[in-house]
Design a protein around this motif. Sequence first.
Motif, PDB file in Angstrom:
ATOM      1  N   TRP A  17      59.365  27.544  51.867  1.00 29.85           N
ATOM      2  CA  TRP A  17      59.183  27.866  50.449  1.00 29.85           C
ATOM      3  C   TRP A  17      59.644  26.742  49.546  1.00 29.85           C
ATOM      4  O   TRP A  17      59.105  26.536  48.477  1.00 29.85           O
ATOM      5  CB  TRP A  17      59.917  29.149  50.083  1.00 29.85           C
ATOM      6  CG  TRP A  17      59.316  30.374  50.693  1.00 29.85           C
ATOM      7  CD1 TRP A  17      57.998  30.586  50.995  1.00 29.85           C
ATOM      8  CD2 TRP A  17      59.999  31.544  51.102  1.00 29.85           C
ATOM      9  NE1 TRP A  17      57.831  31.810  51.565  1.00 29.85           N
ATOM     10  CE2 TRP A  17      59.048  32.427  51.645  1.00 29.85           C
ATOM     11  CE3 TRP A  17      61.331  31.947  51.071  1.00 29.85           C
ATOM     12  CZ2 TRP A  17      59.378  33.675  52.118  1.00 29.85           C
ATOM     13  CZ3 TRP A  17      61.647  33.191  51.556  1.00 29.85           C
ATOM     14  CH2 TRP A  17      60.684  34.042  52.072  1.00 29.85           C
ATOM     15  N   SER A  18      60.670  25.998  49.941  1.00 30.29           N
ATOM     16  CA  SER A  18      61.182  24.943  49.076  1.00 30.29           C
ATOM     17  C   SER A  18      60.184  23.801  48.922  1.00 30.29           C
ATOM     18  O   SER A  18      60.246  23.059  47.953  1.00 30.29           O
ATOM     19  CB  SER A  18      62.517  24.416  49.599  1.00 30.29           C
ATOM     20  OG  SER A  18      62.340  23.756  50.823  1.00 30.29           O
ATOM     21  N   CYS A  19      59.264  23.648  49.855  1.00 33.07           N
ATOM     22  CA  CYS A  19      58.250  22.599  49.770  1.00 33.07           C
ATOM     23  C   CYS A  19      56.922  23.148  49.262  1.00 33.07           C
ATOM     24  O   CYS A  19      55.939  22.425  49.195  1.00 33.07           O
ATOM     25  CB  CYS A  19      58.037  21.962  51.138  1.00 33.07           C
ATOM     26  SG  CYS A  19      59.509  21.156  51.769  1.00 33.07           S
ATOM     27  N   THR A  21      53.955  24.340  46.991  1.00 40.14           N
ATOM     28  CA  THR A  21      53.317  24.134  45.702  1.00 40.14           C
ATOM     29  C   THR A  21      52.010  24.921  45.736  1.00 40.14           C
ATOM     30  O   THR A  21      51.212  24.733  46.653  1.00 40.14           O
ATOM     31  CB  THR A  21      53.013  22.643  45.460  1.00 40.14           C
ATOM     32  OG1 THR A  21      54.242  21.921  45.492  1.00 40.14           O
ATOM     33  CG2 THR A  21      52.351  22.432  44.113  1.00 40.14           C
ATOM     34  N   LYS A  62      58.617  29.767  39.829  1.00 37.64           N
ATOM     35  CA  LYS A  62      60.039  29.520  40.084  1.00 37.64           C
ATOM     36  C   LYS A  62      60.388  28.056  39.798  1.00 37.64           C
ATOM     37  O   LYS A  62      59.542  27.178  39.836  1.00 37.64           O
ATOM     38  CB  LYS A  62      60.385  29.853  41.535  1.00 37.64           C
ATOM     39  CG  LYS A  62      60.284  31.319  41.881  1.00 37.64           C
ATOM     40  CD  LYS A  62      61.315  32.123  41.147  1.00 37.64           C
ATOM     41  CE  LYS A  62      62.360  32.649  42.066  1.00 37.64           C
ATOM     42  NZ  LYS A  62      63.461  33.288  41.391  1.00 37.64           N
ATOM     43  N   GLU A  63      61.653  27.850  39.549  1.00 39.61           N
ATOM     44  CA  GLU A  63      62.171  26.525  39.219  1.00 39.61           C
ATOM     45  C   GLU A  63      61.837  25.489  40.300  1.00 39.61           C
ATOM     46  O   GLU A  63      61.495  24.345  39.994  1.00 39.61           O
ATOM     47  CB  GLU A  63      63.678  26.628  39.034  1.00 39.61           C
ATOM     48  CG  GLU A  63      64.373  25.339  38.793  1.00 39.61           C
ATOM     49  CD  GLU A  63      65.882  25.515  38.715  1.00 39.61           C
ATOM     50  OE1 GLU A  63      66.546  24.502  38.476  1.00 39.61           O
ATOM     51  OE2 GLU A  63      66.390  26.631  38.911  1.00 39.61           O
ATOM     52  N   PHE A  64      61.909  25.876  41.564  1.00 39.77           N
ATOM     53  CA  PHE A  64      61.649  24.897  42.628  1.00 39.77           C
ATOM     54  C   PHE A  64      60.203  24.409  42.592  1.00 39.77           C
ATOM     55  O   PHE A  64      59.925  23.273  42.965  1.00 39.77           O
ATOM     56  CB  PHE A  64      62.037  25.435  44.008  1.00 39.77           C
ATOM     57  CG  PHE A  64      61.122  26.480  44.581  1.00 39.77           C
ATOM     58  CD1 PHE A  64      60.009  26.131  45.320  1.00 39.77           C
ATOM     59  CD2 PHE A  64      61.388  27.828  44.397  1.00 39.77           C
ATOM     60  CE1 PHE A  64      59.172  27.087  45.864  1.00 39.77           C
ATOM     61  CE2 PHE A  64      60.567  28.796  44.939  1.00 39.77           C
ATOM     62  CZ  PHE A  64      59.444  28.423  45.657  1.00 39.77           C
ATOM     63  N   ILE A  65      59.280  25.230  42.116  1.00 40.97           N
ATOM     64  CA  ILE A  65      57.887  24.793  42.016  1.00 40.97           C
ATOM     65  C   ILE A  65      57.755  23.749  40.907  1.00 40.97           C
ATOM     66  O   ILE A  65      57.063  22.747  41.069  1.00 40.97           O
ATOM     67  CB  ILE A  65      56.946  25.993  41.790  1.00 40.97           C
ATOM     68  CG1 ILE A  65      56.923  26.861  43.055  1.00 40.97           C
ATOM     69  CG2 ILE A  65      55.542  25.534  41.416  1.00 40.97           C
ATOM     70  CD1 ILE A  65      56.114  28.116  42.961  1.00 40.97           C
ATOM     71  N   ARG A  67      60.060  21.703  39.983  1.00 42.59           N
ATOM     72  CA  ARG A  67      60.630  20.465  40.530  1.00 42.59           C
ATOM     73  C   ARG A  67      59.711  19.831  41.571  1.00 42.59           C
ATOM     74  O   ARG A  67      59.659  18.613  41.686  1.00 42.59           O
ATOM     75  CB  ARG A  67      62.012  20.729  41.109  1.00 42.59           C
ATOM     76  CG  ARG A  67      63.055  20.912  40.021  1.00 42.59           C
ATOM     77  CD  ARG A  67      64.426  21.107  40.636  1.00 42.59           C
ATOM     78  NE  ARG A  67      65.461  21.079  39.635  1.00 42.59           N
ATOM     79  CZ  ARG A  67      66.250  20.034  39.392  1.00 42.59           C
ATOM     80  NH1 ARG A  67      66.111  18.925  40.067  1.00 42.59           N
ATOM     81  NH2 ARG A  67      67.177  20.103  38.466  1.00 42.59           N
ATOM     82  N   ASN A  68      58.986  20.634  42.328  1.00 39.68           N
ATOM     83  CA  ASN A  68      58.036  20.073  43.295  1.00 39.68           C
ATOM     84  C   ASN A  68      56.871  19.383  42.593  1.00 39.68           C
ATOM     85  O   ASN A  68      56.387  18.350  43.057  1.00 39.68           O
ATOM     86  CB  ASN A  68      57.494  21.162  44.228  1.00 39.68           C
ATOM     87  CG  ASN A  68      58.493  21.590  45.272  1.00 39.68           C
ATOM     88  OD1 ASN A  68      59.512  20.936  45.485  1.00 39.68           O
ATOM     89  ND2 ASN A  68      58.226  22.717  45.904  1.00 39.68           N
ATOM     90  N   LYS A  72      62.487  15.824  39.354  1.00 41.57           N
ATOM     91  CA  LYS A  72      63.750  16.055  38.661  1.00 41.57           C
ATOM     92  C   LYS A  72      63.546  15.760  37.173  1.00 41.57           C
ATOM     93  O   LYS A  72      62.940  14.748  36.816  1.00 41.57           O
ATOM     94  CB  LYS A  72      64.825  15.129  39.239  1.00 41.57           C
ATOM     95  CG  LYS A  72      66.164  15.298  38.619  1.00 41.57           C
ATOM     96  CD  LYS A  72      67.162  14.331  39.225  1.00 41.57           C
ATOM     97  CE  LYS A  72      68.476  14.448  38.469  1.00 41.57           C
ATOM     98  NZ  LYS A  72      69.432  13.432  38.869  1.00 41.57           N
ATOM     99  N   GLY A 116      65.439  32.071  36.907  1.00 40.27           N
ATOM    100  CA  GLY A 116      64.938  30.866  37.559  1.00 40.27           C
ATOM    101  C   GLY A 116      63.439  30.707  37.475  1.00 40.27           C
ATOM    102  O   GLY A 116      62.838  30.009  38.280  1.00 40.27           O
TER     103      GLY A 116
END
Length: 133
Positions: A17-19, A21, A62-65, A67-68, A72, A116
């Motif tokens: 999930w962290s990767c 997009t 979500k925030e991680f998307i 950032r992906n 940053k 988030g």
Amino acid sequence: MKNLKQLLYLLLCFMTWSCYTPESLKGFDSDTWKADKNACKGDRAKLAPEFEKIRKEMYGKKEFIVRNVLGKPDKENLLERSQRIYYYYLEAGTQCQDASKLSEANRLEVRINSLGKVSGISYSNPEELTKPE
């Protein structure tokens, strides 16, 4: 042993999930955007119309998307109740000489709520942007 398997499964899910997009956002040139830190090269200004095409799809993500896709943030502002604003410059300005201060250069502002998720996206100088057709 069962707990170890569950832990490994959760770790694998998190890494996947962290990767992640979404497909709808993959057409955006994230690599060029991320490489133009503080928009000092001028590449982000060229990508602004392309970002405008995917902007509405970013809401609720979500925030991680974020950032992906965008990398940053150039600057970040922590608000009350764990809300944040991510700043991504769209044009060169004083941030190219002194990155420690928020510049008046045109920038994208992504608001992240306390859960988030993206709750707002705006521009500091929207009249200077060219809209996509």
